[in-house]
Design an enzyme around this catalytic site. Structure first.
Site, PDB file in Angstrom:
ATOM      1  N   ARG A   1      46.496  52.094  34.831  1.00 26.67           N
ATOM      2  CA  ARG A   1      46.668  50.988  33.883  1.00 26.67           C
ATOM      3  C   ARG A   1      45.507  50.961  32.893  1.00 26.67           C
ATOM      4  NH1 ARG A   1      47.566  45.313  36.215  1.00 26.67           N
ATOM      5  NH2 ARG A   1      48.091  44.919  34.017  1.00 26.67           N
TER       6      ARG A   1
ATOM      7  N   CYS B   1      40.000  42.374  33.770  1.00 25.17           N
ATOM      8  CA  CYS B   1      41.045  43.034  34.555  1.00 25.17           C
ATOM      9  C   CYS B   1      42.361  42.762  33.837  1.00 25.17           C
ATOM     10  CB  CYS B   1      41.055  42.522  35.996  1.00 25.17           C
ATOM     11  SG  CYS B   1      41.265  40.731  36.150  1.00 25.17           S
TER      12      CYS B   1
END
Length: 280
Positions: free
Chosen positions: A176, A235
């Site tokens: 990701r 994040c």
């Protein structure tokens, strides 16, 4: 508490017993954590829901798990019995993935007497702890007025203003971070200049945190040259980044700054720059 972590054996012997908060959750099924809690939790633990209790209202531009207001958190803390002198232990079934948000919120609110159960439910059971199914009733206390924030944060505008050159860590999975895939947010990639420190890399095989010296050695190349306490972490939505904040404290690297909105907020604005990285 002098450390952000407490071992299962230490918790078993704690007297008086701290207030326990079960923060188990599943991003793919928002009801799963509470269902697991009902089936078995540490005796006396209250359930804390990531969306209802630890996150504020979403606007579509402020990320998937925005912070609540400080007054809202103060009221919530009082409703579950957290007064200024109450020791609190937070845990989950995901090696701290979600409980770290509760740990960070309480610290941000100035409550220092909080620790994460190292290894969560699994460590508790391995240490001989039992699980209960009865659901205790919270014992509210008076609301403590929220003091000035005790943990540093940056918003999206401040992050953008400090690019390039900001020492930013991204706690998402490598695929990701690189931008190979993006299963949740609308754009793949990362904030330009960010370095990847997957939160699960903070853990040993049994789900407990790595020793301080090992964490310090692993973070060294990521924070090399950065002043102590000047690192910023992000994040997907400001939750697992707290795992890196805690790990850096365990490692003796100071208190990192959280970007609460993280990638879900950053990528919501097409005017903000995006970077992708090839696989190593």
């Amino acid at each position: 508490m002098d450390t952000p972590l407490i071992s299962a054996s230490a918790l078993l012997g704690a007297s008086p017993a701290p207030l326990l908060l079960d923060c188990s959750f599943d991003l793919a099924d928002a009801a799963a954590g509470e269902q697991a809690y009902v089936l078995g939790h540490l005796p006396g633990a209250l359930y804390v829901h990531l969306d209802r209790d630890l996150s504020g209202a979403k606007t579509g531009m402020n990320g998937r798990h925005p912070l609540r207001t400080r007054d809202e958190y103060a009221a919530w803390m009082a409703s579950v019995g957290i007064g200024p002198d109450r020791e609190v232990v937070v845990y989950d079934r995901q090696a701290g993935m979600f409980a770290v948000r509760a740990w960070w919120v309480l610290r941000w609110m100035g409550h220092t007497r909080v620790a994460l159960l190292d290894g969560g439910v699994d460590a508790w059971v391995r240490a001989g702890g039992s699980l209960a199914t009865d659901v205790p009733v919270p014992k509210p206390v008076a609301i403590t007025p929220a003091p000035a924030p005790a943990m540093p944060t940056l918003d999206a505008a401040a992050v953008l203003a400090r690019l390039p050159g900001l020492r930013l860590l991204d706690a998402r999975a490598p695929e990701r971070y690189r931008g190979d895939v993006e299963p949740i947010d609308r754009v793949a990639g990362h904030i330009p200049g960010a370095r990847n420190r997957f939160f699960k890399d903070n853990l040993q095989a049994d789900g407990t945190f790595k020793p301080a010296a090992q964490l310090r050695a692993e973070y060294a190349p990521l924070v090399d040259g950065a002043a102590k306490g000047s690192v910023v972490v992000s994040c997907g939505s400001g939750v697992t980044a707290c795992h890196d904040v805690l790990a850096m404290e365990v490692a003796g690297l100071g208190t990192a700054t959280l970007y609460p909105g993280s990638w879900s907020e950053w990528s919501a604005d097409p005017e903000r720059p995006v970077e992708k990285s090839p696989a190593a």
